[in-house]
Design a protein around this motif. Structure first.
Motif, short mmCIF file in Angstrom:
data_model
loop_
_atom_site.label_atom_id
_atom_site.label_comp_id
_atom_site.label_asym_id
_atom_site.label_seq_id
_atom_site.Cartn_x
_atom_site.Cartn_y
_atom_site.Cartn_z
N GLY A 93 -20.39 16.41 8.20
CA GLY A 93 -20.94 15.39 8.72
C GLY A 93 -21.42 15.61 10.15
N ALA A 94 -20.83 16.21 11.01
CA ALA A 94 -21.17 16.56 12.35
C ALA A 94 -22.43 17.67 12.07
CB ALA A 94 -20.04 17.16 13.14
N LEU A 95 -22.19 18.64 11.49
CA LEU A 95 -23.09 19.74 11.26
C LEU A 95 -24.47 19.12 10.42
CD1 LEU A 95 -23.75 22.88 11.52
CD2 LEU A 95 -22.84 23.23 9.39
N GLY A 96 -24.25 18.72 9.42
CA GLY A 96 -25.60 18.11 8.76
C GLY A 96 -26.26 17.26 9.36
N TRP A 97 -25.53 16.43 10.17
CA TRP A 97 -26.53 15.21 10.80
C TRP A 97 -26.36 15.58 12.36
CZ3 TRP A 97 -29.09 12.59 7.54
CH2 TRP A 97 -28.78 12.53 6.21
N SER A 98 -26.60 16.83 12.52
CA SER A 98 -26.77 17.28 13.99
C SER A 98 -28.15 17.04 14.66
CB SER A 98 -26.27 18.76 14.04
OG SER A 98 -27.57 19.49 13.59
N GLY A 99 -29.18 16.71 13.74
CA GLY A 99 -30.67 16.48 14.27
C GLY A 99 -31.38 17.69 14.00
N VAL A 112 -33.04 19.71 11.26
CA VAL A 112 -33.45 19.67 9.78
C VAL A 112 -32.97 20.75 8.81
CG1 VAL A 112 -35.93 20.89 10.09
CG2 VAL A 112 -35.60 19.15 8.32
N ALA A 113 -32.86 21.93 9.51
CA ALA A 113 -32.40 23.15 8.67
C ALA A 113 -30.90 23.10 8.27
CB ALA A 113 -32.83 24.48 9.45
N LEU A 114 -30.23 22.15 8.76
CA LEU A 114 -28.69 21.95 8.78
C LEU A 114 -28.55 20.82 7.87
CD1 LEU A 114 -27.39 22.64 12.47
CD2 LEU A 114 -27.63 24.38 10.52
N LEU A 115 -29.42 19.99 7.36
CA LEU A 115 -29.21 18.75 6.66
C LEU A 115 -28.66 19.16 5.15
CD1 LEU A 115 -32.50 16.77 6.73
CD2 LEU A 115 -30.09 16.17 7.49
N PRO A 116 -28.67 20.36 4.76
CA PRO A 116 -28.12 20.84 3.32
C PRO A 116 -26.43 20.90 3.48
CG PRO A 116 -30.06 22.09 3.50
CD PRO A 116 -29.96 21.43 4.72
N ALA A 117 -26.07 21.02 4.79
CA ALA A 117 -24.74 20.88 4.96
C ALA A 117 -24.12 19.60 4.37
CB ALA A 117 -24.23 20.87 6.36
N ALA A 118 -24.80 18.43 4.30
CA ALA A 118 -24.47 17.26 4.00
C ALA A 118 -24.09 17.09 2.30
CB ALA A 118 -25.42 16.14 4.15
N LEU A 119 -24.55 18.24 1.46
CA LEU A 119 -24.32 18.41 -0.02
C LEU A 119 -23.16 18.87 -0.30
CD1 LEU A 119 -27.91 19.87 -0.80
CD2 LEU A 119 -27.07 17.59 -1.12
N PHE A 120 -22.49 19.53 0.84
CA PHE A 120 -21.06 20.11 0.60
C PHE A 120 -19.98 18.68 0.63
CE2 PHE A 120 -22.94 23.91 1.98
CZ PHE A 120 -22.36 24.77 1.28
N PHE A 121 -20.39 17.65 1.11
CA PHE A 121 -19.73 16.44 1.15
C PHE A 121 -18.99 15.81 -0.35
CE2 PHE A 121 -19.48 11.72 0.61
CZ PHE A 121 -18.17 11.41 1.02
N PRO A 122 -19.87 15.82 -1.32
CA PRO A 122 -19.43 15.65 -2.75
C PRO A 122 -18.57 16.33 -3.09
CG PRO A 122 -21.74 15.23 -2.22
CD PRO A 122 -21.33 15.97 -1.14
N THR A 162 -4.90 17.69 2.46
CA THR A 162 -5.72 16.50 2.73
C THR A 162 -6.05 16.73 3.99
OG1 THR A 162 -4.11 15.13 1.20
CG2 THR A 162 -5.24 14.31 3.38
N LEU A 163 -5.38 17.32 4.90
CA LEU A 163 -5.92 17.35 6.55
C LEU A 163 -7.10 18.42 6.35
CD1 LEU A 163 -2.59 17.53 8.43
CD2 LEU A 163 -4.33 15.51 8.47
N LEU A 164 -7.06 19.48 5.46
CA LEU A 164 -8.05 20.39 5.47
C LEU A 164 -9.27 19.70 5.07
CD1 LEU A 164 -8.98 23.43 5.78
CD2 LEU A 164 -8.00 23.90 3.50
N LEU A 165 -9.21 19.03 3.98
CA LEU A 165 -10.16 18.21 3.33
C LEU A 165 -10.93 17.33 4.32
CD1 LEU A 165 -9.19 17.50 -0.17
CD2 LEU A 165 -10.95 19.05 0.33
N VAL A 166 -9.93 16.55 4.98
CA VAL A 166 -10.43 15.70 6.01
C VAL A 166 -11.33 16.35 7.38
CG1 VAL A 166 -10.07 13.77 7.68
CG2 VAL A 166 -8.94 13.83 5.69
N PHE A 167 -10.62 17.37 7.84
CA PHE A 167 -11.43 18.30 8.66
C PHE A 167 -12.80 18.83 8.47
CE2 PHE A 167 -11.90 22.48 10.31
CZ PHE A 167 -12.18 22.25 11.76
N LEU A 168 -12.65 19.36 7.10
CA LEU A 168 -14.10 19.81 6.73
C LEU A 168 -14.95 18.83 6.55
CD1 LEU A 168 -12.62 22.51 3.99
CD2 LEU A 168 -13.79 23.04 6.24
N SER A 169 -14.58 17.74 6.05
CA SER A 169 -15.61 16.61 5.77
C SER A 169 -16.15 15.99 6.99
CB SER A 169 -14.81 15.37 5.20
OG SER A 169 -15.89 14.51 4.67
N ALA A 170 -15.34 16.03 8.41
CA ALA A 170 -15.57 15.63 9.42
C ALA A 170 -16.70 16.81 10.22
CB ALA A 170 -14.74 15.44 10.33
N ALA A 171 -16.29 17.79 9.76
CA ALA A 171 -17.26 19.06 10.32
C ALA A 171 -18.60 18.92 9.54
CB ALA A 171 -16.64 20.34 10.04
#
Length: 388
Positions: free
Chosen positions: A19-25, A27-37, A8-17
């Motif tokens: 979120g931070a990477l995909g929405w860093s500002g 544009v090339a990093l936006l696809p990181a958000a697709l790993f959240f689902p 659970t902690l690993l999933l939470v950590f990866l989800s936060a990471a």
């Protein structure tokens, strides 16, 4: 039990990471958000789904506490409270629609999640929407590219594992290699400003003279359509209109500029078209910032205020022979305003913002990256004008 908690902690950590990477500002990093689902689908129970969703959204919107505190001139705790409240709809939807069932149940439920978090009323705080990454993966594919992104998410959720992650990573790498920024339409120019909180609040002749000098400088450089940021002109009055009419007299140039227009119920956050004939409102913001600007409960008070929300008002207008999709500030962070506009097939997306309150955050960068992704997906030109 210990292993379950570690997972659970690993999933939470990866989800936060993510979120931070995909929405860093960037544009090339936006696809990181697709790993959240994928991580959401890997949750073993509803409690884990809640934690994973919270970590992703709060990480993606991490600039809000500082930005809100600055905007309201309040302490950090008020910004923190607004940050947590803004996450409620996103987290609640992901928690309630999570299921332990495998097969088609999860993809189907996540399709509902995508709709609920993208459209009003829940989509009013629908930031960090994974579908924003579609423009990076499938530039120029339009609605087909958006549909393909939904299918990819469905596959990831139906088969959440290493193979799915590697497939998405490969597609992401391929898109990064061939990425090109959206083009600036010929003859158009966006003007960025660094006037801080004074923009829109200083009604002096000197301020308008300074703005007009910047406009004339761009005109002298060959621009025929010039865009100024949100609320650049402050409250719109006949006196200001005459000033700009004189500035633009005998010049073949059009100026788009943000302003505020007083109404019986408060005010409208608008974009004006200025030329030698005067000024006219051509766009009223569909979704202002909740609480800061849009306070619907005040409509029932004896002293109403704030700006109005026009969720599905006119999304596309024709300016100088070009169909444009204007997006003002907060609208750039949401899903439905841009898709609503794209349905009417504009040629250019025009972004304006007054982000003086975002100092120390990446909010403007996220707005610009999101718009670049949408412009790329639908093959549209992009013009931006921001104040910092």
């Amino acid at each position: 039990m210990r292993r379950d908690w570690l997972e659970t902690l690993l999933l939470v950590f990866l989800s936060a990471a993510i979120g931070a990477l995909g929405w860093s500002g960037h544009v090339a990093l936006l696809p990181a958000a697709l790993f959240f689902p994928l991580l959401w689908a890997k949750a073993e129970d509803r409690w884990t789904a809640l934690l994973v969703s919270s970590a992703y959204f709060l990480s993606a919107s991490r600039g809000l506490p500082i930005g809100a505190s600055t905007y309201f001139a309040a302490d950090f705790w008020m910004g923190l409270a607004l940050w947590l409240v803004s996450a409620l709809a996103f987290v609640l939807i992901h928690t309630l629609l999570w299921t332990a069932r495998h097969g088609w149940q999860r993809p189907l439920r996540y399709s509902v999640v995508l709709v609920l978090t993208g459209l009003p009323p829940f989509g009013i705080t629908g930031w960090a929407h994974p579908l924003t990454a579609a423009g990076v993966l499938f530039p120029g594919f339009g609605w087909t590219g958006l549909s393909m992104t939904v299918l990819i998410l469905s596959y990831l959720i139906a088969r959440p594992g290493l193979r799915s992650a590697l497939l998405l990573a490969g597609l992401w790498l391929w898109s990064a290699v061939f990425w090109t920024d959206p083009a600036l339409p010929k003859g158009w120019q966006g003007v960025d400003l660094s006037m801080g909180a004074s923009l829109g609040r200083d009604p002096s002749l000197r301020r308008h003279t300074d703005l007009s000098a910047l406009v004339l400088e761009s005109y002298g450089a060959g621009a025929s359509v010039i865009v100024l940021p949100e609320t650049a002109l402050g409250f719109w009055t006949p006196v200001i209109e005459r000033f700009w009419q004189n500035v633009l007299k005998d010049r073949a140039v059009s100026v788009m500029a943000g302003a505020a227009v007083v109404t019986e119920e408060g005010y409208d956050n608008v974009l004006l078209l200025l030329d030698s004939q005067g000024g006219r409102i051509f766009y009223r913001q569909r979704m202002p910032v909740p609480i800061a600007m849009w306070r619907p409960w005040e409509r029932f008070s004896v002293d109403p205020g704030g700006t109005l929300a026009r969720f599905f008002a006119k999304p596309v207008v024709k300016i100088s022979g070009t169909r444009i999709a204007p997006l003002i500030c907060y609208e750039q962070l949401l899903l439905w305003p841009v898709l609503h506009s794209m349905f009417y097939d504009p040629e250019v997306i025009v972004l304006t913002g007054n982000g003086w309150w975002t100092t120390g955050t990446n909010i403007i960068a996220v707005q610009q990256a999101s718009a670049a992704a949408w412009a790329s997906l639908f093959g549209k030109g992009l013009v931006t004008a921001f104040n910092r």
